[in-house]
Scaffold this active site. Structure first.
Site, PDB file in Angstrom:
ATOM      1  CE  LYS A 109      -4.513   0.485   0.112  1.00  0.00           C
ATOM      2  NZ  LYS A 109      -5.460  -0.485  -0.456  1.00  0.00           N
ATOM      3  N   GLY A 164     -24.504   2.839   0.713  1.00  0.00           N
ATOM      4  CA  GLY A 164     -23.629   3.346  -0.335  1.00  0.00           C
ATOM      5  C   GLY A 164     -24.329   3.217  -1.671  1.00  0.00           C
ATOM      6  N   GLY A 173     -22.174   3.987  -4.627  1.00  0.00           N
ATOM      7  CA  GLY A 173     -21.028   4.298  -5.474  1.00  0.00           C
ATOM      8  C   GLY A 173     -20.709   3.106  -6.359  1.00  0.00           C
ATOM      9  CG  ASN A 174     -16.969   0.881  -8.642  1.00  0.00           C
ATOM     10  OD1 ASN A 174     -16.417  -0.059  -8.078  1.00  0.00           O
ATOM     11  ND2 ASN A 174     -17.150   0.896  -9.949  1.00  0.00           N
TER      12      ASN A 174
HETATM   13  P1  NAD Z   1     -17.473   5.353  -3.989  1.00  0.00           P
HETATM   14  O1  NAD Z   1     -16.758   6.593  -3.622  1.00  0.00           O
HETATM   15  O2  NAD Z   1     -17.742   5.058  -5.433  1.00  0.00           O
HETATM   16  O3  NAD Z   1     -18.901   5.305  -3.230  1.00  0.00           O
HETATM   17  C1  NAD Z   1     -19.028   5.519  -1.872  1.00  0.00           C
HETATM   18  C2  NAD Z   1     -20.513   5.631  -1.555  1.00  0.00           C
HETATM   19  O4  NAD Z   1     -20.655   5.731  -0.138  1.00  0.00           O
HETATM   20  C3  NAD Z   1     -21.197   6.839  -2.163  1.00  0.00           C
HETATM   21  O5  NAD Z   1     -22.458   6.469  -2.664  1.00  0.00           O
HETATM   22  C4  NAD Z   1     -21.380   7.772  -0.973  1.00  0.00           C
HETATM   23  O6  NAD Z   1     -22.496   8.639  -1.118  1.00  0.00           O
HETATM   24  C5  NAD Z   1     -21.606   6.748   0.123  1.00  0.00           C
HETATM   25  N1  NAD Z   1     -21.447   7.280   1.470  1.00  0.00           N
HETATM   26  C6  NAD Z   1     -20.473   8.075   1.958  1.00  0.00           C
HETATM   27  N2  NAD Z   1     -20.720   8.367   3.235  1.00  0.00           N
HETATM   28  C7  NAD Z   1     -21.875   7.741   3.562  1.00  0.00           C
HETATM   29  C8  NAD Z   1     -22.648   7.645   4.729  1.00  0.00           C
HETATM   30  N3  NAD Z   1     -22.300   8.256   5.867  1.00  0.00           N
HETATM   31  N4  NAD Z   1     -23.785   6.893   4.710  1.00  0.00           N
HETATM   32  C9  NAD Z   1     -24.162   6.268   3.575  1.00  0.00           C
HETATM   33  N5  NAD Z   1     -23.471   6.322   2.439  1.00  0.00           N
HETATM   34  C10 NAD Z   1     -22.331   7.044   2.435  1.00  0.00           C
HETATM   35  O7  NAD Z   1     -16.651   4.185  -3.305  1.00  0.00           O
HETATM   36  P2  NAD Z   1     -16.565   2.647  -3.722  1.00  0.00           P
HETATM   37  O8  NAD Z   1     -15.456   2.475  -4.679  1.00  0.00           O
HETATM   38  O9  NAD Z   1     -17.929   2.147  -4.050  1.00  0.00           O
HETATM   39  O10 NAD Z   1     -16.063   1.999  -2.350  1.00  0.00           O
HETATM   40  C11 NAD Z   1     -16.956   1.719  -1.277  1.00  0.00           C
HETATM   41  C12 NAD Z   1     -16.234   0.880  -0.244  1.00  0.00           C
HETATM   42  O11 NAD Z   1     -15.732  -0.307  -0.854  1.00  0.00           O
HETATM   43  C13 NAD Z   1     -14.996   1.525   0.419  1.00  0.00           C
HETATM   44  O12 NAD Z   1     -14.907   1.029   1.734  1.00  0.00           O
HETATM   45  C14 NAD Z   1     -13.847   0.978  -0.397  1.00  0.00           C
HETATM   46  O13 NAD Z   1     -12.631   0.984   0.333  1.00  0.00           O
HETATM   47  C15 NAD Z   1     -14.337  -0.436  -0.623  1.00  0.00           C
HETATM   48  N6  NAD Z   1     -13.699  -1.110  -1.756  1.00  0.00           N
HETATM   49  C16 NAD Z   1     -13.826  -0.612  -3.011  1.00  0.00           C
HETATM   50  C17 NAD Z   1     -13.234  -1.302  -4.060  1.00  0.00           C
HETATM   51  C18 NAD Z   1     -13.389  -0.821  -5.482  1.00  0.00           C
HETATM   52  O14 NAD Z   1     -12.901  -1.516  -6.383  1.00  0.00           O
HETATM   53  N7  NAD Z   1     -14.078   0.274  -5.743  1.00  0.00           N
HETATM   54  C19 NAD Z   1     -12.480  -2.477  -3.838  1.00  0.00           C
HETATM   55  C20 NAD Z   1     -12.389  -2.963  -2.520  1.00  0.00           C
HETATM   56  C21 NAD Z   1     -13.010  -2.270  -1.491  1.00  0.00           C
END
Ligand code: NAD
Length: 428
Positions: A107, A219, A221-222
């Protein structure tokens, strides 16, 4: 990262110690694995747009590379700390090991807030990061990726600097690149789909048909959006999603008992995963407080937003009917809440298994780059399904055989694989 007193590395070491004891690891193997193999701390001077020079602090931690090159993202964050980077690099080692991809854990980070940096300053920071660490990273030693507040553009600048210094083309040096510039098809879907591959297998074991289940997701997001997409394709119904409202600086949950419509919500969601509240009301969604996602009467909960969201307080709100918690986010459950889930016999698919689809696809990206031959999306997602499914089955079989909690079983498999790799190399 928000709580200064919280030391993620101590948590990671405590989790490791518990499993080391269960596995009866000898003293030297434990010592080797409870600390990073290597860590680099460096300064990155950047000539700012106003002519002054700012010196940023950068890190790269390689926790373990006995099973293959270290792999892990680079975070840009104003509150980045070396202990967070250490913990995350250790968790990457276990994540790669549990899905059995030939990579170790790493990391990186820079203490900075990219919101306050112009694109030119960000480019210089990315190039500077590479210049400081170029001798210690590379396609066969340590492969970075995007993470918190870094993106495909940052990765391309880093790749370009690496190739300029080393004088070759090494697209496999870094992952998370755009498709067409060495990126892999399917990467966008990979983490969310991976979560649902594991949910599908868990339901199969329970003898429950996905089309007879409902879910609530934190959430949008992605990870959440692609998890919902595949879950819907399997016939499942999501009745509630929650996300952050940037205007009101609070979270809301959006509920529709007949099932949320993914496409219509995506149409009113910004690129940060925030749903437009007014438009959602217009579409007939009930708007509830942000925490309401956890207290829905559903079969499956998918935390896919932040860490520590299932905690001592919120865990008490989980309804009787919930059978599965699939951790899309990293670290969504605190240790106290985890004990409650365990006691309640809720089937937990732990984060480093459930969300390993992302790193697995990054591994596929690296493989394709090294071959200089790129697969079709179906091929990528098919291979992802195979990897995630076999990882899930291995963990759940061990959990059943040894009567272990799913999280512990996943740790046992991962740590045992890494310990064996260290031993067979003659390191310990
Ligand atoms: P993202 O930034 O695309 O989405 C995050 C989402 O969380 C958004 O919809 C945001 O509005 C929401 N959010 C933020 N604060 C919030 C709250 N207090 N209550 C409810 N919703 C809230 O992020 P992502 O890529 O979807 O990642 C989400 C999680 O998954 C993170 O913990 C990340 O570390 C983990 N993760 C992501 C990946 C990846 O490939 N994207 C891989 C492994 C782990």
């Amino acid at each position: 990262m928000t709580n200064k007193a919280y030391n993620a590395f101590e948590t990671a070491q405590a989790q490791f110690d518990k499993v080391a004891e269960f596995l009866n690891l000898d003293q030297s193997t434990s010592e080797l694995l409870r600390n990073p193999l290597r860590e680099y701390h460096f300064s990155i001077p950047v000539r700012m747009d106003d002519g002054s020079v700012n010196v940023f602090r950068g890190f790269r931690v390689q926790h373990n590379d006995a099973r293959g090159p270290a792999k892990g993202g680079i975070r840009f964050h104003p509150q980045e700390t070396i202990n967070t980077v250490r913990a995350l690099s250790m968790w990457m080692t276990w994540k790669c090991a549990v899905v059995d991809i030939p990579l170790g854990g790493g990391k990186g980070g820079v203490i900075c807030d990219p919101h306050n940096l112009s694109p030119r300053e960000q480019e210089l920071l990315c190039r500077g990061w590479i210049r400081q660490i170029v001798k210690n990273v590379g396609p066969v030693s340590d492969v970075p990726a995007p993470d918190v507040m870094t993106n495909a553009q940052h990765m391309l600048w880093m790749l370009d600097e690496y190739e300029a210094i080393t004088g070759g083309k090494y697209p496999g040096f870094i992952t998370g690149k755009p498709v067409g510039m060495g990126g892999s098809l399917g990467r966008t879907e990979a983490t969310g789909y991976g979560v649902i591959f594991t949910v599908r297998e868990a339901l199969k074991e329970m003898g429950i048909r996905p089309e007879d289940t409902t879910a609530s997701v934190q959430g949008f997001g992605n990870v959440a959006q692609y998890a919902i997409q595949l879950y819907n394709q399997l016939g499942g119904k999501v009745v509630c999603v929650s996300c952050w409202d940037q205007n009101e600086k609070t979270a809301y949950s959006y509920k529709k008992l007949s099932g949320v419509n993914l496409q219509e919500l995506q149409d009113i969601t910004d690129k940060f995963g925030g749903i437009d509240k007014g438009k959602a009301i217009g579409l007939g969604y009930e708007v509830l407080p942000g925490e309401a996602w956890i207290e829905q009467d559903v079969d499956i909960l998918i935390p896919a937003a932040l860490e520590n969201e299932i905690n001592a307080e919120s865990v008490t709100k989980i309804k009787e009917r919930v059978k599965i918690v699939a951790e899309g986010a990293n670290g969504p459950t605190t240790p106290e809440a985890d004990e409650v889930l365990h006691k309640r016999n809720i089937f937990v698919i732990p984060d480093f298994l459930a969300n390993a689809g992302g790193v697995t696809c990054s591994y596929f990206e690296q493989v394709q780059c090294n071959m200089n031959f790129y697969w079709e999306k179906d091929e990528v997602l098919g291979k992802l399904d195979t990897k995630m499914t076999s990882a899930f089955i291995a963990v759940s079989e061990l959990a059943r055989k040894k009567n272990l909690y799913m999280r512990d079983a996943a740790y046992v498999i991962a740590i045992d694989r890494v310990a064996k790799a260290c031993r067979s190399r003659g390191w310990v």
